[in-house]
Scaffold this motif. Structure first.
Motif, mmCIF file in Angstrom:
data_model
loop_
_atom_site.group_PDB
_atom_site.id
_atom_site.type_symbol
_atom_site.label_atom_id
_atom_site.label_comp_id
_atom_site.label_asym_id
_atom_site.label_seq_id
_atom_site.Cartn_x
_atom_site.Cartn_y
_atom_site.Cartn_z
ATOM 1 N N ARG A 52 0.835 -1.209 0.000
ATOM 2 C CA ARG A 52 0.000 0.000 0.000
ATOM 3 C C ARG A 52 0.868 1.256 0.000
ATOM 4 O O ARG A 52 0.537 2.247 -0.655
ATOM 5 C CB ARG A 52 -0.947 -0.003 1.192
ATOM 6 N N GLN A 55 2.236 1.693 -3.440
ATOM 7 C CA GLN A 55 1.187 2.149 -4.351
ATOM 8 C C GLN A 55 1.073 3.672 -4.338
ATOM 9 O O GLN A 55 0.803 4.286 -5.366
ATOM 10 C CB GLN A 55 -0.154 1.508 -3.969
ATOM 11 N N VAL A 56 1.293 4.294 -3.171
ATOM 12 C CA VAL A 56 1.272 5.758 -3.074
ATOM 13 C C VAL A 56 2.349 6.354 -3.977
ATOM 14 O O VAL A 56 2.102 7.326 -4.705
ATOM 15 C CB VAL A 56 1.480 6.215 -1.608
ATOM 16 N N TYR A 134 -4.267 2.539 -0.178
ATOM 17 C CA TYR A 134 -3.073 3.350 0.036
ATOM 18 C C TYR A 134 -2.775 3.469 1.527
ATOM 19 O O TYR A 134 -3.690 3.449 2.359
ATOM 20 C CB TYR A 134 -3.267 4.759 -0.529
ATOM 21 N N TYR A 136 0.007 5.946 3.915
ATOM 22 C CA TYR A 136 1.027 6.994 3.924
ATOM 23 C C TYR A 136 1.279 7.399 5.360
ATOM 24 O O TYR A 136 0.337 7.623 6.123
ATOM 25 C CB TYR A 136 0.544 8.200 3.110
#
Length: 143
Positions: A52, A55-56, A134, A136
């Motif tokens: 994830r 993916q960002v 995502y 972060y």
């Protein structure tokens, strides 16, 4: 009274045993270690979190973050739905979780900071957009 070497040996062993016993009592009287009880579960989920986070970067989906005196503003490149967690390392009772959602690309999401104490936090943002997941994380300091 004159002590012989055997008496010194017994006295030394007695002092050593007293030292060991006192250290054992000290260790058992200490508070429990505050280790992560979900260590293994988090280890299993590490690959999913890594994917994830990657993916960002791949989608260039990192939010633009800015602060003012009362709020934090997040701007995402696409519509999102998710959550943001403010994690305070010093005291987990000060952690806060907020739901976030934007209806269209470049919408600004506002999060009020009035109920958060000043100081350092780790932001953990998890969201989905366009059927992708995502994650972060970023360190921030609220002033």
């Amino acid at each position: 009274m004159k002590l012989h070497w055997g008496n010194y040996l017994v006295l030394g062993m007695g002092l050593f045993m007293a030292f060991i016993i006192s250290m054992a009592i000290y260790m058992f009287s200490q508070t429990k270690d505050d280790y992560d009880r979900q260590y293994y579960e988090k280890g299993i989920n590490y690959d999913a979190d890594y994917n994830r986070e990657k993916q960002v970067i791949t989608d260039k989906a990192a939010p633009q973050i800015s602060f003012d005196a009362q709020s934090m503003r997040l701007k995402f490149p696409a519509p999102i739905q998710g959550k943001i967690r403010f994690i305070r390392a010093a005291d987990k009772r000060m952690d806060k979780l907020f739901s976030i959602q934007s209806q269209k690309a470049a919408d600004t999401v506002f999060i009020g900071l009035s109920e958060l104490a000043k100081g350092p936090y780790r932001l953990r943002m998890e969201w989905q957009s366009n059927q992708k997941q995502y994650l972060y994380e970023q360190e921030v300091t609220l002033k």
